[in-house]
Design a protein around this motif. Structure first.
Motif, PDB file in Angstrom:
ATOM      1  N   MET A 212      33.768  46.539  39.744  1.00 40.98           N
ATOM      2  CA  MET A 212      33.884  45.987  41.016  1.00 40.98           C
ATOM      3  C   MET A 212      35.101  45.204  40.905  1.00 40.98           C
ATOM      4  O   MET A 212      35.599  44.857  39.721  1.00 40.98           O
ATOM      5  N   HIS A 213      35.747  44.670  42.120  1.00 39.11           N
ATOM      6  CA  HIS A 213      37.147  43.845  42.265  1.00 39.11           C
ATOM      7  C   HIS A 213      38.139  44.417  41.186  1.00 39.11           C
ATOM      8  O   HIS A 213      38.855  43.449  40.508  1.00 39.11           O
ATOM      9  N   GLY A 214      38.144  45.536  40.676  1.00 38.54           N
ATOM     10  CA  GLY A 214      39.381  45.941  39.647  1.00 38.54           C
ATOM     11  C   GLY A 214      38.957  45.897  38.215  1.00 38.54           C
ATOM     12  O   GLY A 214      40.002  46.348  37.561  1.00 38.54           O
ATOM     13  N   PHE A 215      37.703  45.653  37.914  1.00 37.87           N
ATOM     14  CA  PHE A 215      37.432  45.588  36.460  1.00 37.87           C
ATOM     15  C   PHE A 215      35.886  46.275  36.226  1.00 37.87           C
ATOM     16  O   PHE A 215      34.943  46.119  37.017  1.00 37.87           O
ATOM     17  N   ASN A 216      35.704  46.596  34.931  1.00 35.90           N
ATOM     18  CA  ASN A 216      34.423  47.020  34.627  1.00 35.90           C
ATOM     19  C   ASN A 216      33.790  45.919  33.695  1.00 35.90           C
ATOM     20  O   ASN A 216      34.416  45.564  32.843  1.00 35.90           O
ATOM     21  N   SER A 217      32.656  45.839  34.073  1.00 31.47           N
ATOM     22  CA  SER A 217      31.763  44.441  33.521  1.00 31.47           C
ATOM     23  C   SER A 217      30.373  44.770  33.606  1.00 31.47           C
ATOM     24  O   SER A 217      29.743  45.791  34.279  1.00 31.47           O
ATOM     25  N   LEU A 218      29.537  43.602  33.154  1.00 36.35           N
ATOM     26  CA  LEU A 218      28.039  43.749  33.671  1.00 36.35           C
ATOM     27  C   LEU A 218      27.981  43.075  34.948  1.00 36.35           C
ATOM     28  O   LEU A 218      28.877  42.200  35.498  1.00 36.35           O
ATOM     29  N   MET A 219      27.244  43.818  35.955  1.00 39.31           N
ATOM     30  CA  MET A 219      27.169  43.128  37.224  1.00 39.31           C
ATOM     31  C   MET A 219      25.887  43.353  37.901  1.00 39.31           C
ATOM     32  O   MET A 219      24.952  44.212  37.318  1.00 39.31           O
ATOM     33  N   LEU A 220      25.396  42.405  38.878  1.00 39.38           N
ATOM     34  CA  LEU A 220      24.078  42.644  39.472  1.00 39.38           C
ATOM     35  C   LEU A 220      24.482  43.696  40.902  1.00 39.38           C
ATOM     36  O   LEU A 220      25.393  43.234  41.377  1.00 39.38           O
ATOM     37  N   LYS A 221      23.564  44.853  40.906  1.00 39.38           N
ATOM     38  CA  LYS A 221      23.768  45.732  41.995  1.00 39.38           C
ATOM     39  C   LYS A 221      22.621  45.661  42.939  1.00 39.38           C
ATOM     40  O   LYS A 221      21.530  45.291  42.386  1.00 39.38           O
ATOM     41  N   ASP A 222      22.779  46.037  44.127  1.00 37.70           N
ATOM     42  CA  ASP A 222      21.848  46.463  45.120  1.00 37.70           C
ATOM     43  C   ASP A 222      21.297  47.843  44.925  1.00 37.70           C
ATOM     44  O   ASP A 222      21.713  48.579  44.066  1.00 37.70           O
ATOM     45  N   ASP A 223      20.492  48.427  45.783  1.00 36.50           N
ATOM     46  CA  ASP A 223      19.652  49.880  45.762  1.00 36.50           C
ATOM     47  C   ASP A 223      20.912  50.607  45.557  1.00 36.50           C
ATOM     48  O   ASP A 223      20.946  51.771  45.128  1.00 36.50           O
TER      49      ASP A 223
ATOM     50  N   GLY B   8      38.738  40.219  37.653  1.00 38.58           N
ATOM     51  CA  GLY B   8      39.792  40.980  38.235  1.00 38.58           C
ATOM     52  C   GLY B   8      40.534  42.118  37.263  1.00 38.58           C
ATOM     53  O   GLY B   8      39.917  41.965  36.188  1.00 38.58           O
ATOM     54  N   PRO B   9      41.438  42.704  37.971  1.00 39.99           N
ATOM     55  CA  PRO B   9      42.073  43.675  36.798  1.00 39.99           C
ATOM     56  C   PRO B   9      43.105  43.002  35.766  1.00 39.99           C
ATOM     57  O   PRO B   9      43.314  41.961  35.946  1.00 39.99           O
ATOM     58  N   HIS B  10      43.071  43.860  34.986  1.00 37.64           N
ATOM     59  CA  HIS B  10      44.011  43.338  33.786  1.00 37.64           C
ATOM     60  C   HIS B  10      45.551  42.973  34.263  1.00 37.64           C
ATOM     61  O   HIS B  10      45.797  43.883  35.200  1.00 37.64           O
ATOM     62  N   PRO B  11      46.377  42.102  33.989  1.00 39.58           N
ATOM     63  CA  PRO B  11      45.927  41.138  32.721  1.00 39.58           C
ATOM     64  C   PRO B  11      45.369  39.897  33.119  1.00 39.58           C
ATOM     65  O   PRO B  11      45.314  38.869  32.270  1.00 39.58           O
ATOM     66  N   PHE B  12      44.660  39.781  34.324  1.00 39.34           N
ATOM     67  CA  PHE B  12      44.064  38.362  34.652  1.00 39.34           C
ATOM     68  C   PHE B  12      43.077  37.887  33.842  1.00 39.34           C
ATOM     69  O   PHE B  12      43.113  36.556  33.325  1.00 39.34           O
ATOM     70  N   PRO B  13      42.108  38.614  33.462  1.00 45.62           N
ATOM     71  CA  PRO B  13      40.963  37.876  32.541  1.00 45.62           C
ATOM     72  C   PRO B  13      41.516  37.738  31.017  1.00 45.62           C
ATOM     73  O   PRO B  13      41.274  36.261  30.715  1.00 45.62           O
ATOM     74  N   MET B  14      42.753  38.178  30.639  1.00 49.11           N
ATOM     75  CA  MET B  14      43.352  37.579  29.612  1.00 49.11           C
ATOM     76  C   MET B  14      44.219  36.633  29.834  1.00 49.11           C
ATOM     77  O   MET B  14      44.041  35.453  29.185  1.00 49.11           O
ATOM     78  N   MET B  15      44.996  36.465  30.877  1.00 49.20           N
ATOM     79  CA  MET B  15      46.053  35.511  31.260  1.00 49.20           C
ATOM     80  C   MET B  15      45.261  33.992  31.543  1.00 49.20           C
ATOM     81  O   MET B  15      45.589  32.896  31.071  1.00 49.20           O
ATOM     82  N   VAL B  16      44.198  34.271  32.395  1.00 49.51           N
ATOM     83  CA  VAL B  16      43.320  33.080  32.676  1.00 49.51           C
ATOM     84  C   VAL B  16      42.488  32.564  31.357  1.00 49.51           C
ATOM     85  O   VAL B  16      42.485  31.364  31.195  1.00 49.51           O
ATOM     86  N   ARG B  17      42.130  33.250  30.585  1.00 50.50           N
ATOM     87  CA  ARG B  17      41.548  32.933  29.273  1.00 50.50           C
ATOM     88  C   ARG B  17      42.699  32.119  28.415  1.00 50.50           C
ATOM     89  O   ARG B  17      42.119  31.077  27.799  1.00 50.50           O
ATOM     90  N   ASP B  18      43.911  32.636  28.444  1.00 51.41           N
ATOM     91  CA  ASP B  18      44.667  31.882  27.579  1.00 51.41           C
ATOM     92  C   ASP B  18      45.172  30.582  28.255  1.00 51.41           C
ATOM     93  O   ASP B  18      45.403  29.878  27.571  1.00 51.41           O
ATOM     94  N   PHE B  19      45.420  30.566  29.586  1.00 47.31           N
ATOM     95  CA  PHE B  19      45.584  29.185  30.255  1.00 47.31           C
ATOM     96  C   PHE B  19      44.483  28.249  29.880  1.00 47.31           C
ATOM     97  O   PHE B  19      44.876  27.027  29.740  1.00 47.31           O
ATOM     98  N   GLN B  20      43.310  28.833  29.976  1.00 47.30           N
ATOM     99  CA  GLN B  20      42.063  27.801  29.886  1.00 47.30           C
ATOM    100  C   GLN B  20      41.943  27.490  28.334  1.00 47.30           C
ATOM    101  O   GLN B  20      41.166  26.487  28.106  1.00 47.30           O
ATOM    102  N   SER B  21      42.544  28.195  27.416  1.00 37.53           N
ATOM    103  CA  SER B  21      42.023  27.806  26.005  1.00 37.53           C
ATOM    104  C   SER B  21      42.498  26.388  25.541  1.00 37.53           C
ATOM    105  O   SER B  21      42.170  26.024  24.614  1.00 37.53           O
ATOM    106  N   VAL B  22      43.566  25.927  26.337  1.00 45.59           N
ATOM    107  CA  VAL B  22      43.721  24.598  26.110  1.00 45.59           C
ATOM    108  C   VAL B  22      42.445  23.787  26.020  1.00 45.59           C
ATOM    109  O   VAL B  22      42.593  22.859  25.098  1.00 45.59           O
TER     110      VAL B  22
END
Ligand code: PLP
Length: 406
Positions: free
Chosen positions: A292-303, A207-221
């Motif tokens: 997709m879904h608000g962020f740039n990353s590696l993704m699987l695409k159709d034609d 998803g869009p920033h700040p979620f990738p960072m926030m979720v990582r930080d919460f999971q880093s426990v």
């Protein structure tokens, strides 16, 4: 430790940058109104989440409600069967609700409470994120709207019941294919209407920033606990850490604890029925750059360049992309990403259950299968697996598809 000129001693503070980028991946690609909402969440996160009060409350919740720290178990019989390498598991299956997802849901809900929000909004596919978020909403006395496609509502009746028991409203989405993609669109629309009193809670490091960072930080426990537990148990660090990658939250959580160590890190993606069948969801191994879904990353695409329909035997890994931080660490070479097929996964599911008395989630069984393969290639040493969840949720599927093996 430095890899490709990235200094991992300060990495978690340095990445993402102010605009939410991990190298070229990440960002915040959503329309104007919601951009403001994301900025509000980012600001709140940086002020509230670094406060002593917030951290102390989250620590108390983890201990008293979630049952943390979860243990690390030595998988002795499985190790003996494979040879000289010792396998260990970080037991997120023993986290309350049976998986790691509650780690970030409790963090997101606590943040919502501090921001004065009264409602949590999310979409869910298989229902695991919906159940974890409904649990967090119940705990904090918040309303909870979960958007779910009609097809998924029919397929996932037990999770729909769980969400309702916990007091959440399950909102049926009847557009298009009536599955996850449409549910995401509807949930975002609702957030656009309600963001003054609601917060959107994303279920992984996507998803869009700040979620990738926030979720990582919460999971880093998970990684912080595992590193100290493993060191106490064995007197040293593991040689390798293995975790399955869907959106990438459980893997990012455990890897965060070991990024600056001389420990090999392996992310395992679902190969499904095989690369050439197209029935897989290995976006980091076979995908290309896209938004997709608000962020740039590696993704699987159709034609046409849209997110491809993807498949995995594990519904939690069935996503056409992975978090931007994974795409970055993939390109940097700090983490190796590899694949495991459905068949290898199901074999590992039964092997771990029979030998260790632990029934893993089918998602987590991908990591177990990879660790078993890896152990056979090593002469000595140790491998730590992130056991992201328990398999109770998968019983109906196992009975139906693999009943013959019972
Ligand atoms: C949802 C889920 C996953 C996949 O999500 P990530 O964000 O990649 O961790 C893995 N394991 C379990 C048990 C899950 O419920």
């Amino acid at each position: 430790m430095k890899v490709n000129n990235i200094d991992f001693e300060t990495y978690l503070k340095d990445y993402p940058d102010d605009r939410g980028y991990f190298g070229k991946y990440g960002g915040c690609y959503i329309d104007g109104k919601l951009q403001k909402a994301m900025q509000e969440i980012t600001d709140a996160y940086f002020t509230i989440c670094k406060s002593r009060k917030f951290i102390n409350e989250l620590r108390r919740i983890r201990k008293e409600f979630q049952g943390r720290p979860t243990p690390v178990s030595h998988l002795e019989r499985l190790s003996n069967k494979l040879g000289n390498v010792q396998l260990y598991a970080k037991r997120e299956d023993l986290n309350h609700t049976g998986a790691h997802k509650l780690n970030h849901c409790m963090g997101e809900a606590l943040l919502a409470k501090y921001m004065g929000k009264t409602k949590l909004i999310a979409e869910t596919g298989a229902g695991q994120h919906g159940v974890a978020l409904a649990t967090a909403a119940a705990y904090f006395g918040l309303q909870c709207d979960i958007y779910m496609g009609s097809v998924d509502i029919k397929k996932q009746a037990p999770n729909v019941a769980r969400m309702k028991i916990l007091g959440a409203k399950v909102i049926e989405v009847t557009d298009g294919m009536q599955t996850l993609k449409e549910a995401v669109d509807s949930a975002f629309e609702a957030y656009g209407r309600e963001y003054d009193h609601a917060i959107y809670c994303i279920g992984s490091v996507v998803g869009p920033h700040p979620f990738p960072m926030m979720v990582r930080d919460f999971q880093s426990v998970v990684g912080i606990e595992a590193r100290s537990q493993f060191t106490e148990m064995t007197g040293e660090l593991p040689d390798a850490v293995v975790a399955c990658v869907g959106g990438g939250s459980n893997s990012m959580g455990i890897f965060a604890g070991f990024l600056n160590d001389h420990v090999k890190l392996y992310g395992v993606e679902p190969l499904g029925r095989g690369k050439n069948t197209g029935d897989h969801a290995a976006s980091l191994n076979y995908g290309t750059e896209g938004i997709m879904h608000g962020f740039n990353s590696l993704m699987l695409k159709d034609d046409k360049g849209n997110p491809a329909p993807v498949y995995s035997v594990a519904s939690g890994l069935d996503y056409p992309s992975s978090g931007p931080e994974h795409a970055f660490l993939h390109d940097v070479g700090r983490i190796k990403y590899d694949v495991i097929s459905d068949d290898e996964t199901i074999d590992a599911f039964f092997t771990l259950s029979r030998l260790e008395g632990i029934i893993p989630a089918i998602e987590s069984a991908h990591a177990v299968a990879y660790a078993m393969k890896l152990a056979k290639t090593m002469k000595k040493g140790s491998v730590l697996i992130n056991l992201s969840g328990r398999g109770d949720k998968d019983m109906d599927f196992i009975i139906e598809k693999y009943g013959i093996r019972l």
